[in-house]
Write a protein that holds these residues in place. Structure first.
Motif, PDB file in Angstrom:
ATOM      1  N   TRP A 279       0.834  -1.205   0.000  1.00 28.59           N
ATOM      2  CA  TRP A 279       0.000   0.000   0.000  1.00 28.59           C
ATOM      3  C   TRP A 279       0.872   1.261   0.000  1.00 28.59           C
ATOM      4  O   TRP A 279       0.405   2.337  -0.360  1.00 28.59           O
ATOM      5  CB  TRP A 279      -0.908   0.024   1.227  1.00 28.59           C
ATOM      6  N   LYS A 284      -0.084   3.087  -3.320  1.00 28.88           N
ATOM      7  CA  LYS A 284      -0.006   4.360  -2.588  1.00 28.88           C
ATOM      8  C   LYS A 284      -1.109   5.337  -2.999  1.00 28.88           C
ATOM      9  O   LYS A 284      -1.761   5.966  -2.145  1.00 28.88           O
ATOM     10  CB  LYS A 284       1.374   4.994  -2.800  1.00 28.88           C
ATOM     11  N   GLN A 285      -1.313   5.498  -4.292  1.00 31.36           N
ATOM     12  CA  GLN A 285      -2.332   6.432  -4.767  1.00 31.36           C
ATOM     13  C   GLN A 285      -3.725   5.972  -4.353  1.00 31.36           C
ATOM     14  O   GLN A 285      -4.575   6.779  -3.962  1.00 31.36           O
ATOM     15  CB  GLN A 285      -2.247   6.572  -6.287  1.00 31.36           C
ATOM     16  N   VAL A 286      -3.962   4.671  -4.434  1.00 21.55           N
ATOM     17  CA  VAL A 286      -5.264   4.116  -4.057  1.00 21.55           C
ATOM     18  C   VAL A 286      -5.514   4.342  -2.568  1.00 21.55           C
ATOM     19  O   VAL A 286      -6.630   4.692  -2.161  1.00 21.55           O
ATOM     20  CB  VAL A 286      -5.335   2.623  -4.405  1.00 21.55           C
ATOM     21  N   TRP A 287      -4.488   4.131  -1.757  1.00 22.99           N
ATOM     22  CA  TRP A 287      -4.594   4.372  -0.313  1.00 22.99           C
ATOM     23  C   TRP A 287      -5.008   5.820  -0.053  1.00 22.99           C
ATOM     24  O   TRP A 287      -5.927   6.083   0.736  1.00 22.99           O
ATOM     25  CB  TRP A 287      -3.252   4.060   0.354  1.00 22.99           C
ATOM     26  N   ALA A 288      -4.343   6.754  -0.722  1.00 20.33           N
ATOM     27  CA  ALA A 288      -4.640   8.175  -0.516  1.00 20.33           C
ATOM     28  C   ALA A 288      -6.078   8.506  -0.911  1.00 20.33           C
ATOM     29  O   ALA A 288      -6.774   9.256  -0.217  1.00 20.33           O
ATOM     30  CB  ALA A 288      -3.659   9.027  -1.312  1.00 20.33           C
ATOM     31  N   GLU A 289      -6.523   7.907  -2.007  1.00 20.84           N
ATOM     32  CA  GLU A 289      -7.872   8.198  -2.499  1.00 20.84           C
ATOM     33  C   GLU A 289      -8.959   7.644  -1.585  1.00 20.84           C
ATOM     34  O   GLU A 289      -9.968   8.311  -1.320  1.00 20.84           O
ATOM     35  CB  GLU A 289      -8.057   7.608  -3.901  1.00 20.84           C
ATOM     36  N   GLU A 433      -1.311  -1.550  -9.208  1.00 21.35           N
ATOM     37  CA  GLU A 433      -2.347  -0.617  -8.757  1.00 21.35           C
ATOM     38  C   GLU A 433      -3.757  -1.158  -9.009  1.00 21.35           C
ATOM     39  O   GLU A 433      -4.661  -0.999  -8.187  1.00 21.35           O
ATOM     40  CB  GLU A 433      -2.177   0.726  -9.450  1.00 21.35           C
ATOM     41  N   ARG A 437      -6.834  -1.427  -6.260  1.00 25.21           N
ATOM     42  CA  ARG A 437      -8.146  -0.802  -6.430  1.00 25.21           C
ATOM     43  C   ARG A 437      -9.261  -1.820  -6.159  1.00 25.21           C
ATOM     44  O   ARG A 437     -10.281  -1.502  -5.528  1.00 25.21           O
ATOM     45  CB  ARG A 437      -8.289  -0.208  -7.834  1.00 25.21           C
TER      46      ARG A 437
END
Length: 453
Positions: A279, A284-289, A433, A437
């Motif tokens: 993550w 990382k981007q998915v976690w932030a979103e 990623e 998701r």
């Protein structure tokens, strides 16, 4: 004439040495009653399912009488088999191993001690240190050949005789000095507990070995207590807390995560191995979103197995706060790092059960979303995938529908024919990623319901 005698004598000596070594390394049976005993023991061995198998002579054999109570006390949790036979030498053990005692018998661990009769039954001119060492090496080689996935705990031959100067004691010690070199600390491990059996001045007390050779109950208790931690770590690996503090990155990550945990206030915790660790990478981007709005903590460590998670929880990662939801996925390294003989699906499931129990003890108000281990390898029939699937079949029974909920995301990451593609997991193990998701979307409803937002 003298010149002719020198090579003749040298050849005779060499032949004698070779003959002695052939004795210790040539599989040899004893009498008819002994063969019947071997057959009975082999029948037990063939039943399979043994976790620990002791191999040796009378010192091992007598666990069944003088050490019977201690065997029950210390080894009852293990599926342990005794293959010791009184008066055996290395060549007799070799014969036994070649005649049924290793059929369908690949335990997690062999405990081997042999050689005192090689030195006790033959004078030094008939059995040199090198001869006994060669016999023990032949036994280790046979175990490697017939049970390659089993570990071996090789014991130093126990002391004998009253004093350190006893001739047979000295011969045993000379053998010990050589056979300890066979340990590679990967498959073969060395243990010398002789100091525990001796007095401070090196004498051997009859209170431990009445005949100065065979332990009594006290001696067997000393032996059992000395090896029990190793047995637990080797046989009950998945449920015995263990760390990786010898690895700098892991130590640093633990210290960083522990400092974060101590800040408290975490309402959502992800706990696991490299897939959870990811993550912070591919996900990382998915976690932030999806999780940025929550007070969320990632406690995933690449390469961790159940025993490492247990150690981390025992050492502070869940102290001082009680998250509302903990998402747990662990086990793919248990099955991926160890051969099937060392880690059964039940072993891995037991490790996961131990983690759930520890979470319940430390944070009883926390709900756990237990995830099935993600699929790995390309095809459904691939061994790593099949092992993980079997673990999932076991752990889904741990869900009670209230405190522990089970969810298997595996089918969502696979093609319709059950194959796993590099587009989902480039190395057929770690999601990219796209996989993160799928994971996030699947768990978000549970997160929202549990956290109330």
């Amino acid at each position: 004439m003298k010149r002719m005698m020198i090579p003749f004598l040298a050849a005779a000596l060499a032949a004698g040495a070779l003959f002695a070594q052939q004795l210790s390394t040539t599989p040899t049976p004893r009498d008819a009653n002994w063969v019947k005993r071997v057959e009975r023991d082999a029948a037990q061995a063939r039943k399979g399912g043994w976790e620990v198998v002791f191999i040796g002579d009378s010192i091992t054999d007598f666990w069944q009488n003088r050490g019977k109570a201690e065997w029950q006390k210390y080894f009852a949790p293990f599926k342990a088999l005794n293959l010791g036979i009184s008066s055996d030498l290395t060549e007799h053990v070799l014969w036994r191993l070649d005649n049924g005692q290793l059929e369908n018998n690949q335990p997690k661990l062999f405990v081997v001690m042999i050689g005192t009769n090689n030195n006790g039954h033959r004078p030094a001119d008939k059995e040199s240190t090198a001869d006994t060492v060669a016999g023990i090496k032949a036994i280790l080689d046979r175990l490697a050949q017939k049970a390659p996935d089993s570990k071996v705990l090789l014991h130093a031959i126990f002391p004998r005789g009253a004093t350190p100067q006893d001739e047979r004691r000295l011969r045993n010690e000379a053998v010990n000095a050589e056979i300890q070199k066979f340990a590679d600390n990967k498959r073969v491990f060395w243990m010398n507990i002789n100091d525990k059996l001796l007095q401070p001045d090196g004498t051997l007390s009859k209170e431990v070995m009445p005949d100065l050779l065979h332990p009594n109950a006290k001696g067997y208790a000393i032996w059992a207590e000395a090896i029990l931690p190793f047995l637990q770590k080797s046989v009950m690996t998945s449920v015995t807390p263990d760390h990786r503090m010898d690895q700098a990155w892991w130590k640093q990550r633990f210290e960083q995560k522990l400092a974060l945990a101590k800040q408290g206030g975490w309402e959502l915790v992800f706990l696991g191995d490299s897939i959870t660790h990811g993550w912070e990478g591919a996900g990382k981007q998915v976690w932030a979103e999806h999780f940025g709005a929550y007070k969320a903590l990632n406690l995933g460590y690449g390469g961790d197995r159940t025993e490492h998670v247990l150690w981390r929880l025992h050492n502070g990662e869940l102290d001082g706060y009680q998250p509302k939801l903990l998402i747990l996925m662990i086990g793919t390294n248990n099955t991926g790092h160890r051969p099937a003989a060392q880690e059964t699906p039940q072993d891995t499931a037991d490790g996961i059960r131990a983690i759930l129990d520890l979470i319940a003890k430390k944070s009883p108000s926390t709900k756990v979303l237990l995830l099935g281990i993600f699929p790995r390898s390309a095809k459904p029939a691939d061994a790593p995938r099949a092992r993980n699937s079997r673990v999932n079949e076991l752990i889904k029974a741990y869900a009670d529908g209230t405190r522990v909920i089970y969810m298997d995301l595996g089918p969502q990451m696979l093609e319709t024919d059950g194959t796993l593609t590099p587009e989902m997991m480039p190395d057929l193990l770690h999601p990219k990623e796209k996989g993160y998701r799928i994971w996030a979307q699947a768990v978000l409803p549970v997160i929202k319901e549990t956290l109330g937002k």
